[in-house]
Design a protein around this motif. Structure first.
Motif, PDB file in Angstrom:
ATOM      1  N   PHE A   1     -25.099-122.814-119.027  1.00 35.34           N
ATOM      2  CA  PHE A   1     -24.145-124.023-119.737  1.00 35.34           C
ATOM      3  C   PHE A   1     -25.008-125.425-119.005  1.00 35.34           C
ATOM      4  CE2 PHE A   1     -21.379-120.405-119.305  1.00 35.34           C
ATOM      5  CZ  PHE A   1     -20.671-120.248-120.525  1.00 35.34           C
TER       6      PHE A   1
ATOM      7  N   TRP B   1     -25.810-121.326-123.801  1.00 31.62           N
ATOM      8  CA  TRP B   1     -24.406-121.354-124.269  1.00 31.62           C
ATOM      9  C   TRP B   1     -24.479-121.029-125.581  1.00 31.62           C
ATOM     10  CZ3 TRP B   1     -22.970-124.978-127.662  1.00 31.62           C
ATOM     11  CH2 TRP B   1     -23.932-125.650-128.449  1.00 31.62           C
TER      12      TRP B   1
ATOM     13  N   ALA C   1     -16.487-124.406-121.271  1.00 30.85           N
ATOM     14  CA  ALA C   1     -17.449-123.244-121.355  1.00 30.85           C
ATOM     15  C   ALA C   1     -16.667-122.112-122.209  1.00 30.85           C
ATOM     16  CB  ALA C   1     -17.966-122.853-119.834  1.00 30.85           C
TER      17      ALA C   1
END
Length: 216
Positions: free
Chosen positions: A8, A33, A62
């Motif tokens: 991420f 991601w 996330a």
């Protein structure tokens, strides 16, 4: 064993995890991601860091990215998933492990070596350890204090993976610093096994976490 290392914006332990997986004999592969299809992977590790700067709360942003759907698919396929530090926070945020990792009792970033007790070795990540073995790994977090409303159920289901041995540096409930889902295939730990993967780092106790994935 092809193991995805999830990235991420803000991840900062991804290369360390990649290296540890190579040491363990795995075939690591970076996964961003926005990748949703993870069907080519045999397992996945969500490394530590500060995904999206830990805005809102650690792991919250996330948790709503496309790769999480891929992670959930791996879980349905009964493939191992390990979350380390920020990865543990993300797994808790999306409900793949029970409880939450919240702000430390002393609300500051805490970075230190800790002694830990392996409470279960039924997971792919801890199956090389002995039950109740004491190991040494570092912690580095500001939101690592574990809390659950179902503590007795966790004990009954053998879902407590790691506990602090001796000092409890963040105020976690009963020193819990690692938990798994009921199957044991999804595991969230706050300490960093990748930072204890070679003796030159101060300990290689954490390497067994990655060897366990490969052996599984």
């Amino acid at each position: 064993m092809k193991v995805g290392v999830i990235r991420f914006p803000g991840s900062n332990c991804d290369r360390d995890v990649y290296h540890a997986l190579e040491l363990a004999g795995g075939e690591p592969e970076y996964v961003w991601w926005n990748q949703k299809d993870l069907s080519n992977l045999d397992a996945a590790v969500i490394p530590g860091g500060f995904s999206y700067g830990d805005y809102l709360r650690a792991g919250a942003i996330a948790a709503i990215t496309p790769v999480i759907e891929g992670i959930k698919s791996l879980v349905k396929e009964e493939k191992p998933v390990l979350g380390i530090c920020n990865g543990a926070q993300i797994l808790a945020e999306v409900g793949l492990v029970p409880g939450v990792f919240t702000v430390n009792e002393n609300p500051k970033f805490n970075c230190q070596w800790s002694e830990l007790k392996v409470k279960t070795n039924r997971t792919p990540f801890t199956n090389i350890y002995s039950k109740d073995e004491v190991i040494k790994m570092p912690v580095a977090h500001a939101e690592g204090r574990y809390f659950s409303e179902n503590l007795e159920l966790l004990k009954e289901n053998d879902q407590i993976v790691l506990q602090f041995e001796g000092e409890n540096p963040n105020g976690s409930m009963e020193g819990i610093t690692g938990v798994c889902d009921e199957t044991g295939l999804v595991c969230a730990v706050m300490p960093h096994p990748e930072r204890a993967s070679e003796l030159i780092l101060g300990s290689d106790d954490g390497l067994k976490f990655f060897k366990g994935i490969v052996n599984y």
